[in-house]
Design a protein around this motif. Structure first.
Motif, PDB file in Angstrom:
ATOM      1  N   LEU A 300       6.561   4.747  -3.682  1.00  0.00           N
ATOM      2  CA  LEU A 300       4.737   4.808  -3.199  1.00  0.00           C
ATOM      3  C   LEU A 300       4.199   4.619  -4.540  1.00  0.00           C
ATOM      4  O   LEU A 300       3.621   5.868  -5.106  1.00  0.00           O
ATOM      5  CB  LEU A 300       4.601   5.812  -2.545  1.00  0.00           C
ATOM      6  CG  LEU A 300       5.351   6.067  -1.200  1.00  0.00           C
ATOM      7  CD1 LEU A 300       4.815   7.150  -0.215  1.00  0.00           C
ATOM      8  CD2 LEU A 300       5.581   4.690  -0.563  1.00  0.00           C
ATOM      9  N   TRP A 301       4.003   3.581  -5.078  1.00  0.00           N
ATOM     10  CA  TRP A 301       3.259   3.471  -6.438  1.00  0.00           C
ATOM     11  C   TRP A 301       1.679   3.508  -6.323  1.00  0.00           C
ATOM     12  O   TRP A 301       0.956   3.965  -7.425  1.00  0.00           O
ATOM     13  CB  TRP A 301       3.315   2.026  -7.070  1.00  0.00           C
ATOM     14  CG  TRP A 301       4.814   1.699  -7.204  1.00  0.00           C
ATOM     15  CD1 TRP A 301       5.591   0.685  -6.752  1.00  0.00           C
ATOM     16  CD2 TRP A 301       5.492   2.234  -8.339  1.00  0.00           C
ATOM     17  NE1 TRP A 301       7.009   0.927  -7.321  1.00  0.00           N
ATOM     18  CE2 TRP A 301       6.724   1.425  -8.637  1.00  0.00           C
ATOM     19  CE3 TRP A 301       5.086   2.977  -9.712  1.00  0.00           C
ATOM     20  CZ2 TRP A 301       7.713   1.685  -9.484  1.00  0.00           C
ATOM     21  CZ3 TRP A 301       6.014   3.186 -10.557  1.00  0.00           C
ATOM     22  CH2 TRP A 301       7.222   2.460 -10.565  1.00  0.00           C
ATOM     23  N   MET A 302       1.208   3.693  -5.114  1.00  0.00           N
ATOM     24  CA  MET A 302      -0.244   3.966  -5.027  1.00  0.00           C
ATOM     25  C   MET A 302      -0.567   5.603  -5.065  1.00  0.00           C
ATOM     26  O   MET A 302      -1.774   5.846  -5.264  1.00  0.00           O
ATOM     27  CB  MET A 302      -0.693   3.323  -3.619  1.00  0.00           C
ATOM     28  CG  MET A 302      -0.237   4.141  -2.476  1.00  0.00           C
ATOM     29  SD  MET A 302       1.639   3.919  -2.262  1.00  0.00           S
ATOM     30  CE  MET A 302       1.534   2.144  -1.720  1.00  0.00           C
ATOM     31  N   HIS A 303       0.366   6.383  -5.080  1.00  0.00           N
ATOM     32  CA  HIS A 303       0.141   7.755  -5.349  1.00  0.00           C
ATOM     33  C   HIS A 303      -0.337   7.765  -6.887  1.00  0.00           C
ATOM     34  O   HIS A 303       0.102   7.278  -7.707  1.00  0.00           O
ATOM     35  CB  HIS A 303       1.258   8.535  -4.960  1.00  0.00           C
ATOM     36  CG  HIS A 303       1.483   8.847  -3.649  1.00  0.00           C
ATOM     37  ND1 HIS A 303       2.379   9.803  -3.143  1.00  0.00           N
ATOM     38  CD2 HIS A 303       0.980   8.229  -2.220  1.00  0.00           C
ATOM     39  CE1 HIS A 303       2.254   9.758  -1.768  1.00  0.00           C
ATOM     40  NE2 HIS A 303       1.561   8.942  -1.398  1.00  0.00           N
ATOM     41  N   ARG A 304      -1.079   9.105  -6.896  1.00  0.00           N
ATOM     42  CA  ARG A 304      -1.587   9.398  -8.496  1.00  0.00           C
ATOM     43  C   ARG A 304      -0.536  10.571  -9.034  1.00  0.00           C
ATOM     44  O   ARG A 304      -0.842  11.420  -9.009  1.00  0.00           O
ATOM     45  CB  ARG A 304      -2.856   9.805  -8.318  1.00  0.00           C
ATOM     46  CG  ARG A 304      -3.895   9.011  -7.705  1.00  0.00           C
ATOM     47  CD  ARG A 304      -5.537   9.473  -7.681  1.00  0.00           C
ATOM     48  NE  ARG A 304      -6.038   9.623  -8.980  1.00  0.00           N
ATOM     49  CZ  ARG A 304      -7.001  10.272  -9.489  1.00  0.00           C
ATOM     50  NH1 ARG A 304      -7.969  10.389  -8.338  1.00  0.00           N
ATOM     51  NH2 ARG A 304      -7.503  10.291 -10.833  1.00  0.00           N
TER      52      ARG A 304
END
Length: 359
Positions: A300-304
Motif C-alpha cells: 500500500l504505497w499510498m500510505h504515509r
C-alpha cells in the motif's frame, strides 16, 4: 457519524456484502480489480497516486517513472481485491477449504515454535494479505491474538470481531494493548502485529528503504522482556493481478496466496548487540522491506509510512553521530546505503531549518 446512523449504514454495508457473495468469487474479484484501476486514476485521487509513485521511486531508484506508475496502479488493484477477499474469507477459509486458497511455504520452523508452545510474536506489513496470516494460523489450530484498530462503525466492528473469533483469531484493541498484550505473551499465546505504520513522535527512527521511519518500540520491548522470537512473515498473492500478466482463464485463481517467512529474530541474535532494542526494531523493519521487495505491486504505497520525521530533522539539526553509529553497526547496511540515508535526512533537516517544511 452519529450513533443513530450506525444501524442503517451497517445494513447498507451488509447488503452490499450480499451482492458481492451473489456475484461469486471470480466476478467479484474481476470487478474489484477494475474498480481499483479506475479509482487509482480518478482526478480526486491524483495526490495519493503521486505519493505512491514518489514512494516507489525512492525505494526503487533504478526504476523509470512508467514502471513506478504501473506498480502504483497495481497496488490499488490489489487493495480493492482485498476488499472482496475480506468478505469471502470467513466462508472460504474453513478447515476443509483453506488449502484451495493458501499455499504453505517455508513455515515449518514457525509451526515448530508454535507447537512447542514457545512465546512468540508475529509481525507483517501492509503487503500481500496481512489478515490471512493470523487467520490461517487460527484455522490450523493456533489461537492468534492480532492487534487492530477498531472500526468506527460499531455494528460492523462487532461483525468483524465475531467472524474472526469463530476461527480462533482474537482481535485486540490497539488502544488497550499496553495492558492486554503482556499477559497474552507471557502465557504463550501467539500475538500478531501489522508493524509498518508510522509510529508517531514516540516511535524509534530506524532505516526503511534507506530513509528513517518512525517504528513501534512495543514489539521489541515485548520480545526482549519475554525472550520471545519475532516471526516476520507475509501472505503473498501468487495469482495474477490483471493486465497482460493475467492471461485468459486464470481469474478463478485470483484468491490464491502463499505463506512465506522472511526472518525469525531470536534472543541469541540480539543478546550481544550494543543496543538490543534498536537492533530488533531495525531488523524487523528490514524484514518488512524484504517483503515489499518480493512483491512491490502488493504494497500500500499510498500510505504515509515516513510521515513523522525524527527530532533532529524537525529541529533542523545535523545528523546525530550516535544514531549514525548505530545504523552503521547493522550488518545489512552497506556504506553506500548509510550515506544515502544520511544525505536524505540532512536534506529534510535543511528544509525544516529553512522553514519550507513544517511536518
Amino acid at each position: 457519524m452519529p450513533t443513530w446512523a450506525h444501524g442503517p449504514v451497517y445494513a447498507m454495508v451488509r447488503g452490499g456484502e450480499s451482492l458481492v457473495h451473489a456475484a461469486g468469487v471470480d466476478h467479484a474479484m474481476r470487478a474489484m480489480r477494475s474498480a481499483g484501476d479506475a479509482f487509482s486514476k480518478a482526478p480526486f485521487n491524483k495526490k495519493r497516486l503521486q505519493r505512491a509513485i514518489d514512494n516507489i521511486g525512492w525505494c526503487f531508484p533504478d526504476w523509470d517513472e512508467e514502471r513506478c506508475r504501473r506498480t502504483a496502479v497495481d497496488a490499488y488493484r490489489h487493495l480493492f481485491c482485498l476488499g472482496a477477499e475480506v468478505i469471502y474469507q470467513p466462508r472460504l477459509m474453513s478447515e476443509d477449504a483453506y488449502a484451495d486458497h493458501i499455499e504453505i511455504g517455508n513455515v515449518q520452523e514457525t509451526l515448530q515454535i508454535l507447537l512447542r508452545g514457545e512465546r512468540a510474536i508475529s509481525i507483517t506489513g501492509h503487503c500481500g494479505n496481512w489478515e490471512l496470516l493470523g487467520y490461517t494460523l487460527a484455522v490450523l489450530g493456533f489461537p492468534v491474538h492480532a492487534l487492530y484498530r477498531p472500526l468506527d462503525l460499531k455494528p460492523l466492528d462487532a461483525w468483524l470481531r465475531d467472524t474472526r473469533q469463530r476461527r480462533g483469531l482474537t482481535l485486540v484493541d490497539k488502544f488497550g494493548a499496553a495492558d492486554l498484550l503482556p499477559p497474552i505473551v507471557e502465557r504463550g499465546d501467539p500475538v500478531g502485529f501489522i508493524a509498518d505504520q508510522n509510529a508517531g513522535e514516540r516511535g524509534m527512527p530506524v532505516p526503511f528503504f534507506d530513509r528513517l521511519a518512525s517504528t513501534y518500540k512495543t514489539i521489541g520491548l515485548l520480545a526482549l522482556r519475554y525472550e520471545a522470537p519475532i516471526i516476520c512473515g507475509m501472505a503473498r498473492r501468487v495469482s495474477p493481478m490483471g493486465g497482460a500478466q493475467s492471461g485468459d482463464g486464470l481469474d478463478s485463481q485470483l484468491f490464491k496466496y502463499r505463506l512465506e517467512i522472511m526472518d525469525i529474530i531470536r534472543p541469541d541474535d540480539w543478546v550481544d548487540q550494543p543496543d538490543p532494542l534498536f537492533y530488533v526494531t531495525a531488523r524487523y523493519r528490514r524484514a518488512i522491506e524484504n517483503m515489499v521487495r518480493s512483491a512491490p505491486e502488493q504494497y500500500l504505497w499510498m500510505h504515509r509510512y515516513w510521515k513523522t520525521r525524527p527530532r533532529h530533522e524537525r529541529r533542523g539539526e545535523p545528523f546525530p553521530p550516535r544514531l549514525r553509529e548505530k545504523i552503521e553497526q547493522l550488518p545489512w547496511m552497506t556504506p553506500d546505503r548509510v550515506e544515502r540515508l544520511v544525505a536524505r535526512s540532512e536534506e529534510e533537516s535543511a528544509e525544516f531549518a529553512a522553514g519550507t517544511r513544517t511536518r
